[in-house]
Scaffold this active site. Structure first.
Site, PDB file in Angstrom:
ATOM      1  N   GLU A 160       0.869  -1.082   0.048  1.00  0.00           N
ATOM      2  CA  GLU A 160      -0.016  -0.203  -0.146  1.00  0.00           C
ATOM      3  C   GLU A 160       0.846   1.191  -0.181  1.00  0.00           C
ATOM      4  O   GLU A 160       1.794   1.272   0.544  1.00  0.00           O
ATOM      5  CB  GLU A 160      -0.849   0.034   1.115  1.00  0.00           C
ATOM      6  CG  GLU A 160      -2.091   1.144   1.094  1.00  0.00           C
ATOM      7  CD  GLU A 160      -2.645   1.189   0.035  1.00  0.00           C
ATOM      8  OE1 GLU A 160      -3.167   0.552  -0.439  1.00  0.00           O
ATOM      9  OE2 GLU A 160      -2.720   2.332  -0.689  1.00  0.00           O
ATOM     10  N   LYS A 219       8.116  -1.769  -1.957  1.00  0.00           N
ATOM     11  CA  LYS A 219       7.497  -0.963  -1.046  1.00  0.00           C
ATOM     12  C   LYS A 219       8.480  -0.342  -0.025  1.00  0.00           C
ATOM     13  O   LYS A 219       8.516   0.910   0.241  1.00  0.00           O
ATOM     14  CB  LYS A 219       6.648  -1.993  -0.309  1.00  0.00           C
ATOM     15  CG  LYS A 219       5.977  -1.170   0.867  1.00  0.00           C
ATOM     16  CD  LYS A 219       5.179  -0.061   0.610  1.00  0.00           C
ATOM     17  CE  LYS A 219       4.904   1.043   1.987  1.00  0.00           C
ATOM     18  NZ  LYS A 219       4.135   1.872   1.543  1.00  0.00           N
ATOM     19  N   CYS A 275       5.885   4.765   9.485  1.00  0.00           N
ATOM     20  CA  CYS A 275       6.482   3.668   8.487  1.00  0.00           C
ATOM     21  C   CYS A 275       7.800   4.317   8.040  1.00  0.00           C
ATOM     22  O   CYS A 275       8.781   3.235   7.704  1.00  0.00           O
ATOM     23  CB  CYS A 275       5.629   3.507   7.211  1.00  0.00           C
ATOM     24  SG  CYS A 275       4.257   2.695   7.762  1.00  0.00           S
TER      25      CYS A 275
END
Ligand code: NAD
Ligand code: UGA
Length: 464
Positions: A160, A219, A275
């Site tokens: 995502e 990612k 993150c």
């Protein structure tokens, strides 16, 4: 078709809400082991939803009860689903091998084991969480060795890329959707099923497919590159402060080069969020385990520069306020790690606040989306029971900016909330101790106006 999402967090909640919104014929069930979180998702009051994201509550209220469900019944949702998203947290390990760097995969593993144990029919399992490269291989081993007869699992990587504060917009109109799979006929077939799902609202040429390991690594790489840009511009901000150059001007000049581009070059008090740091440390750990110490060291610097930036800002506050802030009141505006979110994970404000408290300051914190409880939890030292009472003596959380700034010696801006641009600074100034300082950690404020009022203003990346 039925979709289940394991993990009702910042990613699982918005992502699957948007799927439900765009695909009314698909039943989407988002499950979580945390009953309080699920109860909050089932609330009828927008402000009680567990996540604040612009536009999200409207979509939840539109779809919930129709084709969107939030539940703690993990097993039922697994049993019924054709596609299962695994969107659980993957925090940095706090103990054991890889402590402080490696991703803790215990939640991914427990969700995977649950799927294997419960499923009685074949499923597409979608790795949505951000994970180290080759995690899908471990998931496959767990699923295949624990599954029932005639049940097959195809694992896809579908990382995502949404950013908090713009999650709904990012999900409705993503730059790209990435789907990784094994190149077996079954893997490619599963990849097509998921690609078709996204193609209902995302242009086909933005749904890109590749191998599993490239997808997983992409990612981590994307987050590392984004964070690297911020650390680069923040490193330049230190040079600007020492030379009289202006970091906004430097970033503007560089960003006009179409090879560099203007986005993500805003100097700041430091990047936060759950993150960037976690994923870079994960990449550092991956490089180390692959015996690539130079690569590990290269990426580690991005995090070190960020720590330096936060510390540098806090030290500048003390230095400018005549080298002592003991007993001084400081209004800290903004606690979330960026605007338009209530998320405070790894927020730069926390590091700055802790440094100021260590210097003996009294803090008045204001953030439009963060509760007092959250601020206190962020400041508490783990395991120290009496901390909250003690913190209460030095930290107040205000619901009004003017109240926060009253009798303060300094105002420190840590988050770029829009409302901070349009404050009545004359009113704030009138009620502050003099000299009245403003420290802008976000290059947000109208410096000329503030100086005209009489403030002493200090801004990241500028010498005024
Ligand atoms: P989060 O902590 O908000 O949510 C994770 C949820 O999973 C929690 O509610 C937890 O209770 C639940 N959970 C954990 N184990 C479970 C289990 N076995 N069964 C059921 N529920 C379980 O985390 P998040 O911010 O949504 O992040 C999830 C993943 O997505 C992470 O890997 C993160 O790196 C990645 N990611 C996050 C963002 C972001 O903006 N936050 C963006 C992109 C990717
Ligand atoms: C980031 C990425 O942008 C997403 O693509 C990714 O999906 C997500 O991480 C994730 O994997 O969790 P997020 O952390 O939500 O999203 O928010 P960002 O907009 O990237 O901001 C991160 C931090 O960097 C914030 O503290 C922000 O204020 C800071 N920042 C951002 C700057 O200091 N300068 C900038 O120019 C941009």
């Amino acid at each position: 078709m039925k979709v289940c999402c394991i993990g009702a967090g910042y990613v699982g909640g918005p992502t699957c809400t948007v799927i439900a919104h765009k695909c009314p014929d698909i039943q989407v069930t988002i499950v979580d082991v945390n009953p309080e979180r699920i109860a909050a998702w089932n609330s009828d009051v927008a402000s009680e939803l567990p996540i604040y994201e612009p536009g999200l509550s409207d979509l939840v209220f539109e779809c919930r009860g129709r084709n969107l469900f939030f539940s703690t019944d993990v097993d039922k949702a697994i049993l019924e689903a054709d596609i299962i998203y695994v969107s659980v947290n993957t925090p940095t390990k706090h103990s054991g091998v890889g402590k402080g760097f490696a991703a803790d995969l215990c939640y991914v593993e427990s969700a995977t084991r649950r799927i294997a144990e419960v499923a009685t029919s074949s499923k597409i399992v979608v790795e949505k969480s951000t994970v180290p490269c080759r995690t899908a291989e471990s998931m496959r081993a767990i699923l295949e060795t624990n599954s029932r007869e005639n049940v097959r699992f195809d694992i896809l990587s579908n990382p995502e890329f949404l950013a908090e504060g713009t999650a709904v917009r990012d999900l409705l109109d993503p730059d790209r959707v990435l789907i990784g799979s094994l190149s077996t006929p079954e893997g490619l077939k599963a990849q097509r099923v998921l690609a078709d799902l996204y193609a209902r609202w995302v242009p086909r040429d933005r749904v890109i497919t590749m191998g599993l390991w490239s997808s997983e690594l992409s990612k981590l790489a994307a987050n590392a590159l984004l964070a690297q840009r911020i650390s680069s511009v923040n490193a330049l901000s230190a040079i600007c402060e020492a030379t009289g150059a202006d970091v906004d001007e430097v970033a503007y000049a560089c960003g006009l080069d179409s090879r560099i581009g203007p986005k993500f070059l805003k100097a700041s008090v430091g990047f936060g969020g759950s993150c960037f740091q976690k994923d870079i440390l994960n990449l550092v750990y991956l490089a180390e385990t692959l015996h690539l110490p130079q690569v590990a060291e290269y990426w580690r610097q991005v995090v070190s520069m960020n720590e330096y930036q936060k510390q540098r800002f806090a030290e500048r506050i003390v230095r400018c306020m005549f080298n002592t802030i003991t007993g001084k009141r400081i209004a800290l505006l903004g606690w979330a790690f960026k605007k338009d979110t209530g998320d405070t994970r790894e927020s730069a404000a926390i590091t700055v606040a802790k440094s100021l408290l260590q210097e003996g300051a009294k803090l008045h914190v204001y953030d439009p989306k963060v509760s007092r409880t959250r601020v206190m939890l962020d400041l508490a030292e783990p395991g120290v029971q009496s901390n909250e009472a003690k913190l209460g003596e030095t930290v107040a959380v205000c619901t009004d900016i003017y109240e926060a700034a009253a009798n303060a010696d300094a105002v420190v801006v840590c988050t770029e909330w829009d409302e901070f641009r349009t404050l009545d600074w004359q009113r704030i100034y009138n009620n502050m101790h003099k000299p009245a300082f403003v420290f802008d950690g976000r290059l947000l404020l109208d410096v000329a106006q503030l100086r005209e009022i009489g403030f002493r203003v200090e801004v990241i990346g500028k010498t005024l």
